[in-house]
Design a protein around this motif. Structure first.
Motif, short mmCIF file in Angstrom:
data_model
loop_
_atom_site.label_atom_id
_atom_site.label_comp_id
_atom_site.label_asym_id
_atom_site.label_seq_id
_atom_site.Cartn_x
_atom_site.Cartn_y
_atom_site.Cartn_z
N SER A 51 -6.74 3.32 -15.39
CA SER A 51 -5.58 2.51 -15.77
C SER A 51 -4.42 2.72 -14.81
O SER A 51 -4.31 3.76 -14.16
CB SER A 51 -5.09 2.90 -17.17
N ASN A 71 -14.69 -7.53 -6.80
CA ASN A 71 -16.09 -7.13 -6.96
C ASN A 71 -16.86 -7.31 -5.66
O ASN A 71 -17.05 -8.42 -5.24
CB ASN A 71 -16.75 -7.97 -8.06
N ALA A 79 -15.10 -3.42 -5.74
CA ALA A 79 -13.74 -2.94 -5.56
C ALA A 79 -13.55 -2.40 -4.15
O ALA A 79 -14.51 -1.93 -3.53
CB ALA A 79 -13.44 -1.83 -6.58
N HIS A 131 -5.95 -2.25 -15.86
CA HIS A 131 -6.99 -1.22 -15.94
C HIS A 131 -8.31 -1.83 -15.46
O HIS A 131 -8.43 -3.06 -15.33
CB HIS A 131 -7.14 -0.71 -17.37
N ARG A 132 -9.27 -0.96 -15.17
CA ARG A 132 -10.60 -1.43 -14.84
C ARG A 132 -11.64 -0.42 -15.31
O ARG A 132 -11.47 0.78 -15.12
CB ARG A 132 -10.76 -1.63 -13.33
N GLN A 133 -12.71 -0.95 -15.84
CA GLN A 133 -13.83 -0.12 -16.25
C GLN A 133 -14.77 0.02 -15.05
O GLN A 133 -15.15 -0.98 -14.44
CB GLN A 133 -14.55 -0.82 -17.42
N GLN A 156 -9.37 -4.75 -8.44
CA GLN A 156 -9.94 -5.72 -9.38
C GLN A 156 -11.09 -6.52 -8.76
O GLN A 156 -11.80 -7.23 -9.46
CB GLN A 156 -8.86 -6.70 -9.86
#
Ligand code: AVJ
Length: 309
Positions: free
Chosen positions: A252, A20, A22, A257-259, A18
């Motif tokens: 996910s 930034n 990652a 989840h993460r885009q 999660q």
């Protein structure tokens, strides 16, 4: 693994995913397949550290043994295949050998092979996460040689490495010491080739972290959608490895989840390279009072014994 340790690892992984940018800790490279892929890396022409370190250990063994003097137990940190300790076992003949590693399955097989050849030495495999504090209360009255070969210290930032050295110096109680191998700063092309081999083994090793994560936390990383990226960061003196998304994608896992966007990266490893002077200073700062070093003809790799006067 206990449930408490599992959920702590789970949490650590998700925090990294999660963040930034990652990131995934390099300790998640080493499931059984990852350990085998690392083994394969050490056989590559481009990957010089293992080979050069072995050469130093062999050609300087008499001097190294003399510097270490008498010890009771060898504690190897990140023992992996348990092969690197063989020359030391031959020359020092300790009563005990303890192998620490993050991946226990691989370690136990390796240790069984070693014990077969050294039946007189008491041996123990221990699953340990060395990013946490290390304590050896039962070895209080023993002379310990900590053996940390392979330049895995490069995975720590310099302040983290210093903390680990201080931890080990304290556990030595004024005797024994630390025998450690570290990779040195050198020609950038040689460094970058070592992490971008022509067979793509390092790429597979890097990508395998995603496969391992899928097993550990139930994520659905699609491995073909990622690519290996490694370069030498000249400002920070470290090889950086990343995984780069080759398309926009949603990843996910249970509970989240993460885009990821095309070109976005996950930082998977730092491998710090040192100068002899800097590394020696760190060992002294950690509390070791006598540091002896050996290197190869090209000053490509450094082996150090940090002990006490
Ligand atoms: C096991 C951490 C020493 O940094 O050279 C090899 C791991 N990563 N190729 C290193 C690794 C990519 C290796 N260490």
């Amino acid at each position: 693994m206990t449930l408490a340790i599992k959920s702590k690892l789970f949490q650590e992984i998700i925090e990294g995913l999660q963040a930034n940018p990652a990131s995934i800790s390099p300790k998640f490279f080493y499931d059984e397949l990852g350990s085998s892929l690392f083994q394969a890396i050490t056989h590559l022409e481009e990957y010089y550290p293992t080979r050069v370190e072995r050469g130093i250990m062999q050609s300087k063994l008499a001097q190294i043994t003399e510097a270490i003097a008498a010890i009771d137990v060898i504690v190897e940190i990140g023992a992996g295949n348990c092969e690197k300790v063989r020359p030391l076992l031959d020359s020092i003949l300790p009563k005990q050998y303890r192998a620490l590693d993050i991946s226990l399955e691989f370690l136990e097989t390796s240790l069984a092979n070693l014990h077969h050849d050294y039946p007189a030495i008491d041996m123990q495999a221990i699953a340990a996460d060395i990013t946490q504090e290390l304590l050896f209360p039962d070895l209080q009255d023993q002379k310990i040689l900590f053996f940390y070969p392979g330049s895995s210290i490069g995975n720590f930032t310099p302040p983290e490495a210093l903390r680990l050295f201080s931890n080990l110096a304290r556990e030595c109680h004024g005797s024994g010491g630390l025998l450690i191998g570290v990779d040195l700063v050198k020609d950038i092309q040689v460094l970058e080739r070592a992490y971008n081999d022509s067979l793509g083994v390092t790429a597979a090793f890097n990508l395998n972290a995603l496969r391992h994560l899928n097993h550990l936390i139930g994520s659905n990383f699609s491995i073909p959608d990622w690519e290996h990226y490694a370069f030498f960061n000249q400002t920070l003196d470290r090889i950086e490895m990343h995984l780069r998304a080759q398309s926009d994608q949603l990843v996910s896992w249970p509970g989240g989840h993460r885009q990821f966007h095309v070109g976005e990266m996950i930082h998977t490893e730092n491998s710090y390279k040192y100068s002899k002077a800097t590394f020696r200073k760190m060992l002294q700062e950690a509390g070791f009072t006598k540091v002896t070093t050996w290197t190869d003809l090209e000053s490509s790799f450094l082996v150090c014994f940090a002990g006490f006067k």
